[in-house]
Scaffold this active site. Structure first.
Site, short mmCIF file in Angstrom:
data_model
loop_
_atom_site.label_atom_id
_atom_site.label_comp_id
_atom_site.label_asym_id
_atom_site.label_seq_id
_atom_site.Cartn_x
_atom_site.Cartn_y
_atom_site.Cartn_z
N GLU A 166 -8.40 3.50 -2.42
CA GLU A 166 -8.24 2.15 -2.98
C GLU A 166 -9.03 1.16 -2.12
OE1 GLU A 166 -4.37 0.30 -2.64
OE2 GLU A 166 -4.57 -0.50 -4.65
N GLU A 175 6.33 -0.05 -5.28
CA GLU A 175 5.19 -0.38 -6.15
C GLU A 175 3.96 -0.32 -5.25
OE1 GLU A 175 5.08 -1.12 -9.35
OE2 GLU A 175 7.16 -1.54 -9.87
N GLY A 231 4.29 2.12 1.97
CA GLY A 231 5.41 2.57 1.13
C GLY A 231 6.06 3.81 1.73
N SER A 266 0.83 -1.21 0.00
CA SER A 266 0.00 0.00 0.00
C SER A 266 0.86 1.26 0.00
CB SER A 266 -0.89 -0.01 1.24
OG SER A 266 -0.07 -0.03 2.39
#
Ligand code: NAD
Length: 499
Positions: free
Chosen positions: A402, A268, A250, A246
């Site tokens: 998200e 990523e 990150g 996530s």
């Protein structure tokens, strides 16, 4: 491979499966120093699968020491690329030999359909390891165009000890995207799989050892993020962190690096992919079908899931009708049944998180067109039906955050500029798609969308040769392709004076 097996046969094999459930350090399984374990749960039933060692700071330190020792000895880092290639190709062959077992581990541990694990996750992971193995003895370094009295050799060198932190949605594949290029370029690794799904990575490490990856080169420490993950992120002797997960976590890794040894970080992270369907899409049915798969595949637990359907007003009804038809065949089922197209959410927490978003969408005034509920609760597992909201505004929580579940938000637009504006109105920039038969519109839109990957008249297509990664808060650095090697190597210029 084994996708043709029956549900009974998969279940028989699942019963006879044994789990690797300890830390893997120096090519040996060892318990966590604390002796602590955590429970690995099968999301399809809610039943425990096994107890796994809960690695922590001390275990991470042991693994980093093993990796550093291997790196310094040069048993991997200084051998010829062609030698590493041989070992990695053997590793890929062993993965292939044990493909059924790996697919089962993936499905039992994270709830995805066995049809997907056995035909997508495992084969693509094998392909990835082979691709980097094959690449490593074909890449040349450089000589700079210096004045004639000097030669500057520009060489890529491995970084040293790479910490890889992996999410639970594609444990093997996301892991392979890192292991392939990191090992091929000569690094030693400590991998921290997600606590929800550590089993396939532990088996993978054992296969790597069997293939001849030397002691200490590939270590795995299962454990929680806040403990094992943080210890890796803050370790003073880790040279780089390659992270998939996530955006929130990150950012922690950037902080850990800043507060420790300034290790290199590549991220990523999350996404909120806009899937833009214009009225002149070459085939509306195909676009709608891809939109359905683009959000419901892997239970919607996909970083680049097409979670925002941005559709031209005049064709919205036709598109939604088709999506609903596809959703009917994607109803959740037993992940071990090869006919199942959608499995269970990874755990109860994730299921409740997604249900919370569905509630929030309805509260904010979006119209629930279908789905929205937990199903198959009697199984003890965590299933959510494919869900679609109509009448979504891009400012709503379900369009901005998200969800990481099978929930599609439909937003309409009137013209191309508006579509791009909505598409880019997000903190994320992982992927985007546009459907139109007008080449000018397709090109202009794809140029204007701020995303690491833009699909034109398709969705979620890709190949190991094509880079994958994000713009904006979806992260930086790329997985896949030769570009991935950039994040596992550093350039050394050797300046030779010619007198
Ligand atoms: P997550 O961020 O919760 O966890 C990812 C990893 O980080 C796990 O191994 C976890 O244990 C570890 N972690 C968690 N908290 C930590 C902490 N405080 N310190 C150190 N490590 C910690 O993500 P997830 O729930 O496993 O996966 C879903 C997320 O991953 C989604 O946001 C998804 O978009 C993203 N993802 C991105 C890509 C991509 O390629 N961009 C691919 C797959 C998944």
């Amino acid at each position: 491979m084994s996708a043709a097996l029956s549900v009974d046969s998969w279940k028989d094999q699942a019963r006879s499966l044994s789990y690797r459930n300890q830390c893997f350090v120096g090519n040996r399984f060892v318990s966590a120093a604390s002796g602590k374990t955590f429970t690995c749960v099968n999301p399809a039933t809610g039943a425990p699968l096994t107890q796994v060692s809960a690695g922590d700071k001390e275990d991470v330190d042991r693994a980093v020491k093993a990796a550093r020792a291997a790196f310094e000895k040069g048993v991997w880092s200084r051998i010829a690329g062609s030698e590493r290639k041989k070992v990695l190709l053997r590793f890929a062959d062993l993965m292939e030999k044990h493909a059924t077992e790996l697919a089962l581990l993936e499905t039992l541990d994270m709830g995805k359909p066995i049809g997907d694990s056995s035909t997508i996750d495992v084969p693509l992971s094998i392909q990835c390891i082979r691709w980097y193995a094959e690449a490593i003895d074909k890449i040349y370094d450089e000589i700079a165009p210096t004045p004639p009295n000097a030669i500057s050799l520009i060489r890529r060198e491995p970084l040293g000890v790479v910490g890889a932190v992996i999410p639970w949605n594609f444990p093997l594949l996301m892991g392979s995207w890192k292991i392939g290029p990191a090992l091929a370029t000569g690094n030693c690794m400590v991998v921290k799989p997600a606590e929800q799904s550590p089993l396939s990575m532990l088996r993978l490490a054992e296969l790597a050892a069997e293939a001849g990856v030397p002691e200490g080169v590939f270590n795995v420490i299962p454990g929680y993020g806040e403990t094992a993950g943080q210890a890796l992120g803050r370790h003073m002797d880790v040279d780089a962190i390659t992270f998939t997960g996530s955006t929130e976590v990150g950012k922690y890794f950037l902080k850990y690096a800043g507060e420790s040894n300034m290790k290199q970080v590549s991220l990523e992270c999350g996404g909120k992919t806009p899937n833009i369907i214009m009225a002149d899409a070459p085939d509306l049915d195909a676009a709608a079908e891809a939109a359905a798969w683009g959000i419901f595949f892997n239970q919607g637990e996909v970083c680049n899931a097409g979670s925002r359907l941005i559709v031209e007003e005049s064709v919205k009804d036709a598109v939604l009708e088709k999506i609903q038809k596809v959703a009917q065949i994607l109803q959740p089922g037993d992940p071990l049944d090869p006919k199942t197209k959608m499995g269970a959410m990874v755990d109860e927490t994730q299921m409740n998180r997604v249900l919370g978003y569905i509630e929030a969408g309805a509260k904010e005034g979006a119209k629930l067109a279908f789905g929205g509920k937990r199903v198959r609760a009697e199984s003890g597992g965590y299933y959510i039906e494919p869900t679609l909201f109509d009448g979504v505004k891009n400012s709503m929580k379900i369009a901005q955050e998200e969800i990481f579940g099978p929930v599609l938000s439909t937003i309409t637009f009137k013209d191309q500029d508006e579509a791009v504006k909505i598409g880019n109105d997000t903190i994320y920039g992982l992927a985007a798609a546009v459907w139109t038969k007008d080449i000018n519109k397709a090109f202009k839109t794809s140029q204007a969308l701020r995303a690491g990957v833009v699909w034109v008249n398709c969705f979620d297509n890709g190949h190991i040769s094509s880079p994958f990664g994000g713009f904006k808060q979806s992260g930086f650095g790329r997985d896949k392709s030769l570009h991935a090697m950039e994040k596992y190597t550093q350039l050394k210029a050797t300046w030779i004076n010619i007198s």
